[in-house]
Design a protein around this motif. Structure first.
Motif, short mmCIF file in Angstrom:
data_model
loop_
_atom_site.label_atom_id
_atom_site.label_comp_id
_atom_site.label_asym_id
_atom_site.label_seq_id
_atom_site.Cartn_x
_atom_site.Cartn_y
_atom_site.Cartn_z
N SER A 73 3.49 -71.98 49.34
CA SER A 73 3.99 -72.69 49.81
C SER A 73 5.62 -73.15 49.56
CB SER A 73 3.58 -73.72 47.80
OG SER A 73 4.47 -74.95 48.24
N LEU A 117 -7.16 -70.05 47.75
CA LEU A 117 -7.20 -70.78 46.29
C LEU A 117 -6.58 -71.24 45.73
CD1 LEU A 117 -8.74 -72.03 43.98
CD2 LEU A 117 -9.30 -69.74 42.97
N GLU A 176 -7.34 -81.51 51.98
CA GLU A 176 -8.24 -82.78 51.05
C GLU A 176 -7.55 -83.85 49.84
OE1 GLU A 176 -13.02 -81.52 51.24
OE2 GLU A 176 -11.65 -81.39 49.12
N GLY A 227 -16.71 -71.06 47.54
CA GLY A 227 -15.85 -72.48 46.75
C GLY A 227 -16.81 -72.16 44.79
N PRO A 236 4.65 -79.61 53.15
CA PRO A 236 3.20 -80.86 52.61
C PRO A 236 2.54 -81.24 53.91
CG PRO A 236 5.83 -81.51 51.99
CD PRO A 236 6.26 -80.21 52.84
P1 NAD Z 1 -7.53 -78.66 48.51
O1 NAD Z 1 -7.55 -78.65 46.73
O2 NAD Z 1 -7.58 -79.37 49.25
O3 NAD Z 1 -8.51 -77.22 48.51
C1 NAD Z 1 -9.17 -76.29 47.21
C2 NAD Z 1 -10.48 -75.34 47.88
O4 NAD Z 1 -10.40 -74.94 46.62
C3 NAD Z 1 -11.62 -76.58 47.28
O5 NAD Z 1 -12.71 -76.53 48.87
C4 NAD Z 1 -11.77 -76.76 46.15
O6 NAD Z 1 -13.65 -77.08 46.02
C5 NAD Z 1 -11.06 -74.58 45.84
N1 NAD Z 1 -11.21 -74.28 44.56
C6 NAD Z 1 -10.58 -75.05 43.68
N2 NAD Z 1 -11.07 -74.21 42.72
C7 NAD Z 1 -11.94 -73.04 42.82
C8 NAD Z 1 -11.38 -72.58 42.18
N3 NAD Z 1 -11.42 -71.76 40.38
N4 NAD Z 1 -12.68 -71.19 42.55
C9 NAD Z 1 -13.13 -71.50 43.52
N5 NAD Z 1 -12.97 -72.72 45.19
C10 NAD Z 1 -11.94 -73.32 44.29
O7 NAD Z 1 -6.28 -77.77 48.37
P2 NAD Z 1 -5.42 -77.22 49.28
O8 NAD Z 1 -3.94 -78.66 49.33
O9 NAD Z 1 -6.50 -77.33 50.68
O10 NAD Z 1 -4.50 -76.31 49.25
C11 NAD Z 1 -5.01 -74.66 49.25
C12 NAD Z 1 -3.82 -73.90 49.46
O11 NAD Z 1 -2.39 -74.46 49.62
C13 NAD Z 1 -3.30 -73.93 47.84
O12 NAD Z 1 -2.82 -72.12 47.45
C14 NAD Z 1 -1.60 -74.43 47.58
O13 NAD Z 1 -1.15 -74.49 46.66
C15 NAD Z 1 -1.51 -74.49 48.61
N6 NAD Z 1 -0.68 -75.32 49.67
C16 NAD Z 1 -0.96 -76.78 49.53
C17 NAD Z 1 -0.32 -77.81 50.07
C18 NAD Z 1 -1.09 -78.82 50.88
O14 NAD Z 1 0.69 -79.52 51.04
N7 NAD Z 1 -1.55 -79.43 50.60
C19 NAD Z 1 1.36 -77.04 50.04
C20 NAD Z 1 1.47 -76.00 50.43
C21 NAD Z 1 0.97 -75.19 49.26
#
Ligand code: NAD
Length: 264
Positions: free
Chosen positions: A141, A90, A190, A38, A186
């Protein structure tokens, strides 16, 4: 099923929260040594403490670095010389009308969501090929194939990840290394949880109401009509990370609740 992950070392980018944290937790549960990443030491320590609270014997270490920058990637390479499994998790997202997305926004999204995984793969793929074993997983995604009109810049980065993953897989011919992408739908991570709670508060309705409306009007093709949990996404990623998944290579695997109307 024994996923045979004991003794493997995995790095999960952006794993202090959301889907990344759940992936780290699931890999640790299966006996892998997991490196949590992180941006701040504090958040990394918190994530390690969270996992340790339910799994005191988990093998965990931390590497704080902002992987959306070249400097951050270099810092991480100093701390983490070798890994067996790389999960490029990430990713940032932000709804914005096309006309309001600035050049800086396009570049920021490209750097965080695409270049972060490119830099990590460029560092770790050669050593995996040399050792004849490794796993790289890009967390893309469903937005890679159904570009969201409310965040076209995000969709662009998610499609780019599919192209890169497939291209890298072509470099693994005849080896024990695989490169795949996983497409969550979806998911109540967090980031998404905060977003939905904010919307519910702004409108004075419940989170359940927002979820129901979202699936009725924005994602009507979802077969599960609810957000996936981060654990559901992590389960597929953990399988693809394991030696057991050795015949799955160059694939784009969906854990999207059926939201993409496609058979293959
Ligand atoms: P999130 O925002 O809940 O968590 C992301 C994490 O990455 C956090 O802990 C954040 O602190 C950390 N982070 C952010 N920027 C950073 C950086 N520059 N360097 C290091 N750490 C960093 O995100 P999420 O929803 O868990 O998404 C994770 C992955 O899943 C992403 O690639 C997202 O595109 C993909 N995704 C999410 C969804 C969804 O609905 N949540 C759907 C499809 C794909």
């Amino acid at each position: 099923m024994d996923l045979k992950l004991a003794g493997k070392t995995a790095l999960v980018s952006g794993s202090t929260g959301g889907i990344g944290l759940a992936i780290a937790q699931a890999l640790a549960q299966e006996g892998a040594s997991v490196i949590i990443n992180g941006r701040s030491e504090e958040r990394v320590k918190q994530a390690i403490d969270t996992i340790k609270a339910s799994m005191p014997d988990a093998s965990l270490s931390g590497a704080a670095a902002d992987l959306s920058t070249r400097e951050g990637a270099e810092q991480l390479f100093q701390q983490v010389p070798t890994i067996d499994i790389l999960v490029n998790n990430l990713g940032i997202f932000e709804p914005k009308a096309f006309g309001d997305i600035t050049d800086e926004d396009w570049l920021r999204f490209f750097e965080a969501n695409v270049l972060s995984g490119v830099r990590l793969s460029r560092q770790y793929l050669p050593q995996m090929l040399e050792r004849d074993w490794g796993r790289i997983i890009f967390i893309s995604s469903e937005s890679a194939v159904q570009i969201p009109i409310e965040m076209i810049h995000y969709g662009m980065t998610k499609t780019a990840q599919l192209a890169i993953a497939r291209g890298l897989a072509e470099m693994t011919v005849g080896t024990g290394v695989t490169v795949n992408s996983v497409l969550p739908g979806p998911t109540r991570s967090e980031g998404v949880g905060d977003f939905v709670t904010q919307m519910a508060n702004d409108r004075g309705v419940t989170v359940d109401q927002i979820e129901k409306e979202f699936f009725e009007s924005v994602r009507p093709s979802s077969l599960i009509q609810r957000f996936a949990t981060v654990e559901e996404v992590a389960a597929l990623v953990t399988y693809v990370s394991s030696p057991v998944s050795s015949a799955t290579n160059g694939a784009a695997l969906r854990v999207d609740g059926g939201v993409v109307r496609s058979i293959l």
